[in-house]
Design a protein around this motif. Sequence first.
Motif, PDB file in Angstrom:
ATOM      1  N   ASN A 381       0.817  -1.216   0.000  1.00 54.94           N
ATOM      2  CA  ASN A 381       0.000   0.000   0.000  1.00 54.94           C
ATOM      3  C   ASN A 381       0.848   1.263   0.000  1.00 54.94           C
ATOM      4  OD1 ASN A 381       0.882  -0.608   2.642  1.00 54.94           O
ATOM      5  ND2 ASN A 381      -0.687   0.758   3.496  1.00 54.94           N
ATOM      6  N   ALA A 382       2.167   1.125   0.149  1.00 54.27           N
ATOM      7  CA  ALA A 382       3.042   2.289   0.238  1.00 54.27           C
ATOM      8  C   ALA A 382       3.037   3.148  -1.030  1.00 54.27           C
ATOM      9  CB  ALA A 382       4.460   1.845   0.582  1.00 54.27           C
ATOM     10  N   PRO A 383       2.987   2.575  -2.251  1.00 47.04           N
ATOM     11  CA  PRO A 383       2.963   3.443  -3.441  1.00 47.04           C
ATOM     12  C   PRO A 383       1.785   4.413  -3.465  1.00 47.04           C
ATOM     13  CG  PRO A 383       3.559   1.228  -4.075  1.00 47.04           C
ATOM     14  CD  PRO A 383       3.144   1.152  -2.633  1.00 47.04           C
ATOM     15  N   ALA A 384       0.612   3.984  -3.005  1.00 48.22           N
ATOM     16  CA  ALA A 384      -0.534   4.902  -2.962  1.00 48.22           C
ATOM     17  C   ALA A 384      -0.266   6.049  -2.000  1.00 48.22           C
ATOM     18  CB  ALA A 384      -1.796   4.147  -2.560  1.00 48.22           C
ATOM     19  N   LEU A 385       0.353   5.745  -0.850  1.00 48.71           N
ATOM     20  CA  LEU A 385       0.675   6.796   0.116  1.00 48.71           C
ATOM     21  C   LEU A 385       1.784   7.709  -0.417  1.00 48.71           C
ATOM     22  CD1 LEU A 385       0.555   4.656   3.375  1.00 48.71           C
ATOM     23  CD2 LEU A 385      -1.212   6.172   2.466  1.00 48.71           C
ATOM     24  N   LEU A 386       2.755   7.127  -1.118  1.00 52.14           N
ATOM     25  CA  LEU A 386       3.794   7.939  -1.755  1.00 52.14           C
ATOM     26  C   LEU A 386       3.177   8.868  -2.790  1.00 52.14           C
ATOM     27  CD1 LEU A 386       6.759   8.652  -2.456  1.00 52.14           C
ATOM     28  CD2 LEU A 386       6.768   6.674  -3.988  1.00 52.14           C
ATOM     29  N   ALA A 387       2.246   8.348  -3.587  1.00 49.23           N
ATOM     30  CA  ALA A 387       1.567   9.182  -4.586  1.00 49.23           C
ATOM     31  C   ALA A 387       0.800  10.316  -3.910  1.00 49.23           C
ATOM     32  CB  ALA A 387       0.624   8.325  -5.423  1.00 49.23           C
ATOM     33  N   ALA A 388       0.149  10.033  -2.774  1.00 47.69           N
ATOM     34  CA  ALA A 388      -0.569  11.081  -2.044  1.00 47.69           C
ATOM     35  C   ALA A 388       0.379  12.188  -1.612  1.00 47.69           C
ATOM     36  CB  ALA A 388      -1.281  10.468  -0.835  1.00 47.69           C
ATOM     37  N   LEU A 389       1.573  11.814  -1.147  1.00 45.01           N
ATOM     38  CA  LEU A 389       2.560  12.813  -0.734  1.00 45.01           C
ATOM     39  C   LEU A 389       2.989  13.682  -1.908  1.00 45.01           C
ATOM     40  CD1 LEU A 389       4.448  13.922   1.473  1.00 45.01           C
ATOM     41  CD2 LEU A 389       6.099  12.151   0.821  1.00 45.01           C
ATOM     42  N   LEU A 390       3.235  13.050  -3.052  1.00 42.75           N
ATOM     43  CA  LEU A 390       3.646  13.807  -4.233  1.00 42.75           C
ATOM     44  C   LEU A 390       2.533  14.729  -4.728  1.00 42.75           C
ATOM     45  CD1 LEU A 390       5.553  10.905  -5.980  1.00 42.75           C
ATOM     46  CD2 LEU A 390       6.576  13.077  -5.292  1.00 42.75           C
ATOM     47  N   PHE A 391       1.287  14.262  -4.668  1.00 40.06           N
ATOM     48  CA  PHE A 391       0.159  15.113  -5.050  1.00 40.06           C
ATOM     49  C   PHE A 391       0.019  16.294  -4.090  1.00 40.06           C
ATOM     50  CE2 PHE A 391      -0.923  12.032  -8.129  1.00 40.06           C
ATOM     51  CZ  PHE A 391      -1.953  12.524  -8.920  1.00 40.06           C
ATOM     52  N   ALA A 392       0.295  16.073  -2.811  1.00 38.91           N
ATOM     53  CA  ALA A 392       0.239  17.181  -1.846  1.00 38.91           C
ATOM     54  C   ALA A 392       1.303  18.232  -2.182  1.00 38.91           C
ATOM     55  CB  ALA A 392       0.446  16.640  -0.434  1.00 38.91           C
ATOM     56  N   PHE A 393       2.498  17.794  -2.564  1.00 38.23           N
ATOM     57  CA  PHE A 393       3.532  18.729  -3.001  1.00 38.23           C
ATOM     58  C   PHE A 393       3.083  19.484  -4.248  1.00 38.23           C
ATOM     59  CE2 PHE A 393       6.996  15.930  -0.932  1.00 38.23           C
ATOM     60  CZ  PHE A 393       6.926  16.667   0.244  1.00 38.23           C
ATOM     61  N   ALA A 394       2.394  18.773  -5.153  1.00 35.83           N
ATOM     62  CA  ALA A 394       1.907  19.410  -6.372  1.00 35.83           C
ATOM     63  C   ALA A 394       0.891  20.507  -6.044  1.00 35.83           C
ATOM     64  CB  ALA A 394       1.283  18.364  -7.295  1.00 35.83           C
ATOM     65  N   VAL A 395      -0.004  20.231  -5.116  1.00 29.76           N
ATOM     66  CA  VAL A 395      -0.989  21.237  -4.704  1.00 29.76           C
ATOM     67  C   VAL A 395      -0.287  22.462  -4.125  1.00 29.76           C
ATOM     68  CG1 VAL A 395      -2.845  21.717  -3.067  1.00 29.76           C
ATOM     69  CG2 VAL A 395      -2.858  19.581  -4.369  1.00 29.76           C
ATOM     70  N   ALA A 396       0.733  22.230  -3.300  1.00 25.58           N
ATOM     71  CA  ALA A 396       1.483  23.354  -2.732  1.00 25.58           C
ATOM     72  C   ALA A 396       2.162  24.171  -3.831  1.00 25.58           C
ATOM     73  CB  ALA A 396       2.516  22.826  -1.734  1.00 25.58           C
ATOM     74  N   ALA A 397       2.689  23.486  -4.843  1.00 24.99           N
ATOM     75  CA  ALA A 397       3.352  24.185  -5.948  1.00 24.99           C
ATOM     76  C   ALA A 397       2.370  25.038  -6.751  1.00 24.99           C
ATOM     77  CB  ALA A 397       4.043  23.177  -6.862  1.00 24.99           C
ATOM     78  N   LEU A 398       1.081  24.666  -6.740  1.00 27.41           N
ATOM     79  CA  LEU A 398       0.071  25.378  -7.522  1.00 27.41           C
ATOM     80  C   LEU A 398      -0.451  26.644  -6.839  1.00 27.41           C
ATOM     81  CD1 LEU A 398      -2.153  22.482  -8.908  1.00 27.41           C
ATOM     82  CD2 LEU A 398      -0.898  24.157 -10.266  1.00 27.41           C
ATOM     83  N   ILE A 399      -0.144  26.838  -5.582  1.00 27.14           N
ATOM     84  CA  ILE A 399      -0.724  27.976  -4.852  1.00 27.14           C
ATOM     85  C   ILE A 399      -0.423  29.313  -5.532  1.00 27.14           C
ATOM     86  CG2 ILE A 399      -0.607  29.269  -2.677  1.00 27.14           C
ATOM     87  CD1 ILE A 399      -0.384  26.566  -1.244  1.00 27.14           C
ATOM     88  N   PRO A 400       0.808  29.581  -6.004  1.00 25.60           N
ATOM     89  CA  PRO A 400       1.028  30.855  -6.701  1.00 25.60           C
ATOM     90  C   PRO A 400       0.154  31.024  -7.942  1.00 25.60           C
ATOM     91  CG  PRO A 400       3.118  29.842  -6.100  1.00 25.60           C
ATOM     92  CD  PRO A 400       2.056  28.811  -5.841  1.00 25.60           C
ATOM     93  N   ALA A 401      -0.065  29.924  -8.698  1.00 25.16           N
ATOM     94  CA  ALA A 401      -0.927  30.012  -9.875  1.00 25.16           C
ATOM     95  C   ALA A 401      -2.367  30.289  -9.474  1.00 25.16           C
ATOM     96  CB  ALA A 401      -0.841  28.721 -10.688  1.00 25.16           C
ATOM     97  N   GLY A 402      -2.831  29.670  -8.378  1.00 33.06           N
ATOM     98  CA  GLY A 402      -4.188  29.899  -7.907  1.00 33.06           C
ATOM     99  C   GLY A 402      -4.428  31.332  -7.492  1.00 33.06           C
ATOM    100  N   ARG A 403      -3.432  31.958  -6.905  1.00 33.97           N
ATOM    101  CA  ARG A 403      -3.578  33.357  -6.488  1.00 33.97           C
ATOM    102  C   ARG A 403      -3.727  34.292  -7.678  1.00 33.97           C
ATOM    103  NH1 ARG A 403       1.301  33.197  -1.992  1.00 33.97           N
ATOM    104  NH2 ARG A 403       0.090  32.270  -0.291  1.00 33.97           N
ATOM    105  N   ALA A 404      -3.123  33.905  -8.808  1.00 33.08           N
ATOM    106  CA  ALA A 404      -3.187  34.752 -10.000  1.00 33.08           C
ATOM    107  C   ALA A 404      -4.413  34.476 -10.844  1.00 33.08           C
ATOM    108  CB  ALA A 404      -1.926  34.536 -10.845  1.00 33.08           C
TER     109      ALA A 404
END
Length: 422
Positions: A381-404
């Motif tokens: 089950n670890a790959p699904a949890l790893l993917a969740a972590l990477l998606f969370a990083f992706a969401v954080a990376a999108l915050i500047p785009a969301g503000r604009a």
Amino acid sequence: MATVGTAGVRAPVWRGGFGRLWSAAVISRFGDALRTTALPLLAVRLTDDPVVIASVTACSYLPWLLFGLLGGALADRVDQRRAMWAVDTARALLVAAFALAVGLGHASVPLLLALAFLLTALQTLFDNASTALLPSLVDAEALGGANARLMTGQQLAGGLLAGPVVPLLLGIGAAVPFAADAGTYLLAAALVASLRVRPPEREPRPAGSTLRAEIGDGLRHLWRDRVLRPVCLATLLCNIGMGALIATLVLHVTRWLHAGDAGFAAAMTVYALGSLAGGLLAQRVAHRVGRARSLLLAGTVQTASLLLMGAVQHLAALFAGMLLLGSMGMVWNVNQTTLMQQRSPAAMVGRISSAFRTASTSGAPTGALLGGAAAQAFGLNAPALLAALLFAFAVAALIPAGRADVPVGVPRDGAATARVAP
């Protein structure tokens, strides 16, 4: 041209160029799905070496890493409509020759590897030209709706309809799925060749301009755009996560959940159904919150769905997670592609789209390796949890785009305008 649909969402007019492009894309995707399903089944008949079998898939990734940026630069130089039908004609001839070889009993592993490599090498030009051509066929307001209809139709044809057909065609003969794929390429080529569009206006290239310099121009524009740069980074992170999940999903379902082959097939069907639902939602979500913010929303929901899949050892959790993952994945894909088309200068869409696709392709095999290592070290089950972590990083990376970002239909200061139909 565009019409106003429900909730004020602009929809493309089907008559004319867009309807033919949609038909060509859906027919071609159906044929691709026939071939990509039949190819590994044929490989298994030729060899039982797992490394050799995996190499067939690897050859489908490698051309994007080698030629992806070059394909985008070429797409910005040539007549995109002519490039598309010429590529489809060439692919039809390749697949037809392969079908003949299979029918005559001359199929071999090197032939499979060569076919996979050559088809994807041609695809690097076709896909970038297609992305750049679409804004010439629909109004700017209808671009998101056009992308949603294209991707939903392709998902329906490739994700749901083609799979059950392959066993029937293989029952007739091993060469039949490949012959059918060649036919779909020819039909798609004829539809694209019938389009009548005005080529985009391009400034004359400076004397001595090279493909390398033009690729660099596209990469610099992508890097400098305050919305596209974080979207590209987030897409790369998500594709690493999806690579980790997809590479080990069969183990997650059959061994961790003990759901067997039927459970795996059901999970993939649920994902495809979710993708179809997401195609219907994508434009409505963007209309309410904006395209970049729709990526934030989609990424957040996908993160939660991956956590659910990785933390809850129950088949219902898997199905719920796959449904949300598929639907929000389509919301992401539609709005990411539309953002890229709208914010790219008309003469650079091919190069910028190729940067996105190259990043996407490099992320998938990297994620597959990480997923396999995580499953071996920490559990299935670890790959699904790893993917969740990477998606969370992706969401954080999108915050500047969301503000604009602002909701669709509200003017953006400084945003590049999209090409409209002549």
